[in-house]
Enzyme design. Sequence first.
Site, short mmCIF file in Angstrom:
data_model
loop_
_atom_site.label_atom_id
_atom_site.label_comp_id
_atom_site.label_asym_id
_atom_site.label_seq_id
_atom_site.Cartn_x
_atom_site.Cartn_y
_atom_site.Cartn_z
N CYS A 2 0.88 -1.17 0.00
CA CYS A 2 0.00 0.00 0.00
C CYS A 2 0.91 1.21 0.00
O CYS A 2 2.12 1.10 0.14
CB CYS A 2 -0.85 0.03 1.26
SG CYS A 2 -1.82 -1.45 1.51
N ARG A 27 1.41 1.74 -6.01
CA ARG A 27 1.56 0.76 -4.93
C ARG A 27 0.24 0.10 -4.54
O ARG A 27 0.22 -0.82 -3.72
CB ARG A 27 2.15 1.44 -3.68
CG ARG A 27 3.53 2.03 -3.90
CD ARG A 27 4.05 2.68 -2.65
NE ARG A 27 4.18 1.73 -1.56
CZ ARG A 27 5.22 0.94 -1.36
NH1 ARG A 27 6.26 1.02 -2.17
NH2 ARG A 27 5.25 0.10 -0.36
N TRP A 72 -3.78 -1.63 -1.27
CA TRP A 72 -3.72 -2.86 -2.07
C TRP A 72 -4.03 -3.96 -1.07
O TRP A 72 -3.20 -4.34 -0.27
CB TRP A 72 -2.33 -3.03 -2.68
CG TRP A 72 -2.19 -4.27 -3.48
CD1 TRP A 72 -1.59 -5.42 -3.09
CD2 TRP A 72 -2.64 -4.47 -4.81
NE1 TRP A 72 -1.66 -6.33 -4.11
CE2 TRP A 72 -2.29 -5.78 -5.18
CE3 TRP A 72 -3.32 -3.67 -5.72
CZ2 TRP A 72 -2.59 -6.30 -6.42
CZ3 TRP A 72 -3.61 -4.20 -6.97
CH2 TRP A 72 -3.25 -5.50 -7.30
N ASN A 98 0.96 0.22 6.24
CA ASN A 98 1.31 -0.62 5.09
C ASN A 98 2.10 -1.79 5.64
O ASN A 98 3.10 -1.58 6.32
CB ASN A 98 2.16 0.20 4.10
CG ASN A 98 2.85 -0.68 3.08
OD1 ASN A 98 2.30 -1.68 2.65
ND2 ASN A 98 4.06 -0.32 2.69
N GLY A 99 1.65 -3.02 5.37
CA GLY A 99 2.37 -4.19 5.87
C GLY A 99 1.38 -5.26 6.28
O GLY A 99 0.19 -5.18 5.97
N GLU A 469 9.07 -20.94 -19.01
CA GLU A 469 8.84 -19.57 -18.54
C GLU A 469 9.97 -18.65 -19.02
O GLU A 469 9.71 -17.51 -19.41
CB GLU A 469 8.71 -19.58 -17.01
CG GLU A 469 8.53 -18.24 -16.35
CD GLU A 469 7.32 -17.41 -16.81
OE1 GLU A 469 6.46 -17.92 -17.56
OE2 GLU A 469 7.28 -16.23 -16.45
N LYS A 473 9.26 -15.33 -21.31
CA LYS A 473 9.74 -13.98 -20.99
C LYS A 473 10.54 -13.43 -22.16
O LYS A 473 10.39 -12.28 -22.55
CB LYS A 473 10.65 -13.98 -19.74
CG LYS A 473 9.98 -14.23 -18.42
CD LYS A 473 9.05 -13.15 -17.95
CE LYS A 473 7.66 -13.37 -18.44
NZ LYS A 473 6.68 -13.90 -17.55
N GLU A 476 8.19 -12.54 -25.24
CA GLU A 476 7.26 -11.41 -25.12
C GLU A 476 7.95 -10.07 -24.94
O GLU A 476 7.42 -9.04 -25.34
CB GLU A 476 6.22 -11.65 -24.02
CG GLU A 476 6.75 -11.62 -22.62
CD GLU A 476 5.66 -11.89 -21.58
OE1 GLU A 476 4.51 -11.51 -21.80
OE2 GLU A 476 6.00 -12.49 -20.54
N HIS A 492 14.09 -35.60 -30.57
CA HIS A 492 12.91 -36.13 -31.26
C HIS A 492 12.35 -35.14 -32.27
O HIS A 492 11.18 -35.22 -32.63
CB HIS A 492 11.84 -36.52 -30.23
CG HIS A 492 12.31 -37.61 -29.31
ND1 HIS A 492 12.51 -38.92 -29.74
CD2 HIS A 492 12.68 -37.59 -28.00
CE1 HIS A 492 12.95 -39.64 -28.73
NE2 HIS A 492 13.07 -38.86 -27.67
N LYS A 591 -1.89 -6.75 -20.14
CA LYS A 591 -1.58 -7.30 -18.81
C LYS A 591 -2.68 -8.28 -18.38
O LYS A 591 -2.40 -9.32 -17.81
CB LYS A 591 -1.47 -6.15 -17.81
CG LYS A 591 -1.11 -6.56 -16.41
CD LYS A 591 0.36 -6.86 -16.28
CE LYS A 591 0.74 -7.45 -14.94
NZ LYS A 591 1.93 -8.31 -15.04
#
Length: 596
Positions: A2, A27, A72, A98-99, A469, A473, A476, A492, A591
Site C-alpha cells: 500500500c 503501490r 492494495w 502498510n504491511g 517460462e 519472458k 514477449e 525427437h 496485462k
Amino acid sequence: MCGIVGFTGDRDAQEIVLDCLRRLEYRGYDSAGIAMISKDALTLRKSVGEIAVLESQLEKMPGRTGIAHTRWATHGKPTTENAHPFVDCKGEYALVHNGILTNYMQLKEQLVKKGHKFTSETDSEVLVHLLEEAPGQDLKSKVLSMLRQTEGSYAIAVVQKGHDEIIAARNESPLVVGVGHDENFVASDVTALLKHTNEIIYLLDKEAVRITPRGVELFDLNGKAFEREPKKISWNLEDAERSGYPHFMLKEIFEQPRAIHESLLGRLDGQEDDALLKEQFTSIKILGCGTSYHAGLVGKYIIEELTKIPTTTQISSEYRYSPVTESKPLVVCITQSGETADTLAAAREARRRGCKTIAITNVLGSAITREADYVVYTRAGPEIGVAATKTFVTQLIALYLLALRLGAIRNTLSSERRRDIISGMRALPRIVQSVLNDASKIEALAKKYKCAQSMFFIGRHLNYPTSLEGALKTKEISYIHGEGYPAGELKHGPLALLSKDTPVVAICIADHTYEKMLGNIREVTARESPVLAVGTEGNQDLSKYAEEVILVPEVDPLFSPVPIIVALQLLAYYLAIERGCPIDKPRNIAKTVTVE
Ligand code: F6R
C-alpha cells in the site's frame, strides 16, 4: 503493498497530501482515504476505488496536518470500511498502515474483550485500538508502546486530534522522511515527495520519527534519539515512480526478495484455515494461462513430491474439452490478476463438475475470489510491467505452502524434511537477492546473444517448466523467438532447427538430472549451437561444456526454479534493452486478458 503519506506544515494540508498520494497509486489502487487534523477536529474520508474517486467526493477539509493511504488489500475486501485511515473508538487518533501484522488475531480478541468496537476486517485496525489502550503522556510514547506489542511488517503514520505532529515508524515496509522548510513529510517512497522536497531521510527497520512543522526527531523503538543527515535526491519525477529503475519490469524483478518475504510472512506455521484441504480428494488439477500455467507445471512436481497426490496441470482454455472424470479432483486455479477470462471460465466449469476450487491470485476482491471455494493470496503487490515476474515467483511460494500444508495433513512428510523445507523457504529472499547482485554479469551476456532470431531453453524435471517460462519472458519482451523444451525431447525433432545462430539456454543444476543435461548440452554443441548454461555456484566443470555460464546459489533442487527464473527474467530484460524494445508494454499483449 500500500502507499502511505503524511504532511505537517504551515500550509493547508489537504491538497498536498492528496498530491503526494497520487504519486503512490502504483503501490495500490483498490481504495483510498485521508484524515485531517485541525485545531479541534479530526476529519476522515474514505472511498473504494482509485484516488480520483476519493477526490471527487471530498469537500474542503481544514487543517495543516494530514495523513492518507492508498490500499492494495491483503486482509479484508476492498471496501470503504476496510480502507485506511482507521480511527479509535473515541475518534482521538487516526492511523495508516502498510504491511502485514502476524499477531493481529490474538490482539483483536483481547481488544474486543475490553470492549473495543471494530469496524473493518483488516489486521491494521488493531493498531489504533492498541494505541487507545497504550500508556504514555504523549503520542510518541503511546505509539512506541503500541509497536512493542505488534509482530509482522509495518510502515505507519499516526496523528492525534488537536496536535500538529505525526509519529511514523517502520519495520520491513518502506518509509522515508521528507525534510522541507517549515514543513515535513513522511511517505512510503521518495516518489511521493519530490515535487515538494528532495531532502530525504531513509528510515531503517525498527526506527521511528516525529515530525512537526519545524522539526524532525528520529528515535529507535525504545525512544532513544539518533541523528541522520538527509540525502539529496537527484531523480526527476518520472524516474522516481519507478524508484529510479528505468522500467517497471526491472523494478519488479528487484522487488522479488521482498515479495517472497511478504508471501511467507506468518504462513510457515500452518495456522491458516484449511478445512478444504482436509477433504478426501484423490487427485489435484491445476489450471492457468501463460506464466500462471508455468507456475502450475512447477506446482505439479512440488505437490507430487511433497504429498504423493497425483497432480495434473492444464491450460485453462483447454480444460472444458477434457472429459469429466469420476473422481472429483481438487482444482487449483492460478491467475495473478484474478480476471483472466479463460481461467474464470475454467473455475466455473470445475464447480459445474462438482469439484472444490482453490484460487491463487494476487488481487484481493478480483473475480476469481468470488468463483473459488478458498483463496490464497500471493501478496506480491501491484505488478505494472506486462511481463509477469514477481507474481510468478510468489505463485511458486503459494504452491510450496500449499504442498507443505497438504503434506502435513496427509502425513507424507517426515518432520526432518518439513524442517528442511521451511528453512529452505526462509532462505529464498536472500538467495534471490544474491542472483540480483550479479545482474551486471547477465547484462553483459545479453550483449552477446542480442542478434539471435531464435533461442531454445531446455531443462528437465522441475526446470522443464522453468525453461518454458524463460522462453516466454524472452519472446514477449525481446521479440526473439524463444522455445522452451524438455531437454530429452530435442532429439525427437527440434534438433533440426539448431545451428550456430541458435543459442541454447540449458538449465543444468547439481541434481539427479545433471549428467543427462550434460549429454543434452553435448548434442547441442555438436550442432555448433552456442550454449549458455545456468548452473549451481561452485560448479567449475560446466564451462568445459558450455560457451557461457550463469551460476546461481545452490538450493534444495525443489526450490531451484526460483533463483533460475530470476536469472532468466534478467536475461530476457537485458536482451530486450539491447534490442531497443519497449519492455513494460510489449506489442500486441495486454496485462489482463478478459476475453476467451
Ligand atoms: C506473461 C504473462 C501472461 C499471463 C497470462 C495469465 O508474462 O503475464 O502469460 O501470465 O495472461 O494471466 P493471469 O495470471 O492474470 O491469469
